[in-house]
Design a protein around this motif. Structure first.
Motif, PDB file in Angstrom:
ATOM      1  N   GLU A  34       0.836  -1.205   0.000  1.00 50.26           N
ATOM      2  CA  GLU A  34       0.000   0.000   0.000  1.00 50.26           C
ATOM      3  C   GLU A  34       0.866   1.249   0.000  1.00 50.26           C
ATOM      4  O   GLU A  34       0.611   2.194  -0.750  1.00 50.26           O
ATOM      5  CB  GLU A  34      -0.899   0.033   1.242  1.00 50.26           C
ATOM      6  CG  GLU A  34      -2.162  -0.771   1.122  1.00 50.26           C
ATOM      7  CD  GLU A  34      -3.035  -0.632   2.365  1.00 50.26           C
ATOM      8  OE1 GLU A  34      -3.023   0.445   3.011  1.00 50.26           O
ATOM      9  OE2 GLU A  34      -3.727  -1.596   2.690  1.00 50.26           O
ATOM     10  N   ASP A  35       1.880   1.253   0.848  1.00 53.92           N
ATOM     11  CA  ASP A  35       2.766   2.406   0.957  1.00 53.92           C
ATOM     12  C   ASP A  35       3.541   2.606  -0.344  1.00 53.92           C
ATOM     13  O   ASP A  35       3.686   3.730  -0.820  1.00 53.92           O
ATOM     14  CB  ASP A  35       3.728   2.209   2.140  1.00 53.92           C
ATOM     15  CG  ASP A  35       4.201   3.519   2.717  1.00 53.92           C
ATOM     16  OD1 ASP A  35       3.427   4.493   2.719  1.00 53.92           O
ATOM     17  OD2 ASP A  35       5.367   3.572   3.160  1.00 53.92           O
ATOM     18  N   ALA A  36       4.022   1.523  -0.930  1.00 55.48           N
ATOM     19  CA  ALA A  36       4.768   1.608  -2.188  1.00 55.48           C
ATOM     20  C   ALA A  36       3.875   2.128  -3.308  1.00 55.48           C
ATOM     21  O   ALA A  36       4.318   2.930  -4.147  1.00 55.48           O
ATOM     22  CB  ALA A  36       5.346   0.246  -2.549  1.00 55.48           C
ATOM     23  N   SER A  40       4.543   5.550  -5.293  1.00 56.76           N
ATOM     24  CA  SER A  40       4.668   5.444  -6.748  1.00 56.76           C
ATOM     25  C   SER A  40       3.749   6.419  -7.461  1.00 56.76           C
ATOM     26  O   SER A  40       4.153   7.089  -8.423  1.00 56.76           O
ATOM     27  CB  SER A  40       4.360   4.023  -7.208  1.00 56.76           C
ATOM     28  OG  SER A  40       5.299   3.121  -6.671  1.00 56.76           O
ATOM     29  N   LYS A  41       2.506   6.513  -7.003  1.00 56.69           N
ATOM     30  CA  LYS A  41       1.554   7.431  -7.624  1.00 56.69           C
ATOM     31  C   LYS A  41       2.030   8.877  -7.506  1.00 56.69           C
ATOM     32  O   LYS A  41       1.928   9.654  -8.455  1.00 56.69           O
ATOM     33  CB  LYS A  41       0.173   7.267  -6.991  1.00 56.69           C
ATOM     34  CG  LYS A  41      -0.520   5.986  -7.401  1.00 56.69           C
ATOM     35  CD  LYS A  41      -1.849   5.824  -6.716  1.00 56.69           C
ATOM     36  CE  LYS A  41      -2.451   4.465  -7.077  1.00 56.69           C
ATOM     37  NZ  LYS A  41      -3.705   4.226  -6.354  1.00 56.69           N
ATOM     38  N   ILE A  60      10.996   9.468  -6.709  1.00 60.84           N
ATOM     39  CA  ILE A  60      10.661   8.573  -5.598  1.00 60.84           C
ATOM     40  C   ILE A  60      11.083   9.204  -4.266  1.00 60.84           C
ATOM     41  O   ILE A  60      10.297   9.235  -3.307  1.00 60.84           O
ATOM     42  CB  ILE A  60      11.343   7.188  -5.767  1.00 60.84           C
ATOM     43  CG1 ILE A  60      10.843   6.485  -7.034  1.00 60.84           C
ATOM     44  CG2 ILE A  60      11.148   6.334  -4.520  1.00 60.84           C
ATOM     45  CD1 ILE A  60       9.405   6.008  -6.980  1.00 60.84           C
ATOM     46  N   LYS A  61      12.294   9.729  -4.214  1.00 59.47           N
ATOM     47  CA  LYS A  61      12.785  10.347  -2.978  1.00 59.47           C
ATOM     48  C   LYS A  61      11.919  11.526  -2.553  1.00 59.47           C
ATOM     49  O   LYS A  61      11.606  11.689  -1.374  1.00 59.47           O
ATOM     50  CB  LYS A  61      14.241  10.797  -3.159  1.00 59.47           C
ATOM     51  CG  LYS A  61      15.207   9.632  -3.268  1.00 59.47           C
ATOM     52  CD  LYS A  61      16.615  10.119  -3.593  1.00 59.47           C
ATOM     53  CE  LYS A  61      17.548   8.952  -3.846  1.00 59.47           C
ATOM     54  NZ  LYS A  61      18.884   9.390  -4.278  1.00 59.47           N
ATOM     55  N   ASP A  66       7.388  13.634   0.986  1.00 58.34           N
ATOM     56  CA  ASP A  66       6.064  14.226   1.111  1.00 58.34           C
ATOM     57  C   ASP A  66       5.083  13.365   1.911  1.00 58.34           C
ATOM     58  O   ASP A  66       4.015  13.832   2.275  1.00 58.34           O
ATOM     59  CB  ASP A  66       5.461  14.479  -0.277  1.00 58.34           C
ATOM     60  CG  ASP A  66       6.092  15.690  -0.945  1.00 58.34           C
ATOM     61  OD1 ASP A  66       6.871  16.410  -0.281  1.00 58.34           O
ATOM     62  OD2 ASP A  66       5.803  15.911  -2.130  1.00 58.34           O
ATOM     63  N   GLU A  67       5.422  12.110   2.135  1.00 57.22           N
ATOM     64  CA  GLU A  67       4.523  11.205   2.863  1.00 57.22           C
ATOM     65  C   GLU A  67       4.446  11.572   4.321  1.00 57.22           C
ATOM     66  O   GLU A  67       5.270  11.970   4.986  1.00 57.22           O
ATOM     67  CB  GLU A  67       4.989   9.755   2.723  1.00 57.22           C
ATOM     68  CG  GLU A  67       4.693   9.189   1.373  1.00 57.22           C
ATOM     69  CD  GLU A  67       3.224   8.993   1.076  1.00 57.22           C
ATOM     70  OE1 GLU A  67       2.535   8.344   1.857  1.00 57.22           O
ATOM     71  OE2 GLU A  67       2.761   9.501   0.066  1.00 57.22           O
TER      72      GLU A  67
END
Length: 67
Positions: A34-36, A40-41, A60-61, A66-67
């Motif tokens: 879910e996190d990946a 990715s989105k 990606i970084k 931003d998460e």
């Protein structure tokens, strides 16, 4: 499931667990997937903003930050 269970089991054991249930491995795999997917989105959005079709490591970084 896209993420193999064996490496996840190994990660949990390397973190200090003596034994790991199959349910625990499946729960962590589900969380990681879910996190990946969310990262990715977000990374895809950054690539589109930069007018690229290729998602790069920097995308990606940035998405992870931003998460």
């Amino acid at each position: 499931m896209a993420i193999p269970k064996a490496p996840v089991n190994r990660i949990i054991k390397e973190a200090g667990a003596e034994r790991v249930s199959a349910d625990a491995v499946e729960a962590l795999v589900a969380y990681l997937e879910e996190d990946a997917a969310a990262v990715s989105k977000k990374a895809i959005e950054y690539a589109k903003i930069a007018k690229r079709q290729t998602v790069k490591a920097d995308d990606i970084k940035l998405a992870i930050k931003d998460e």
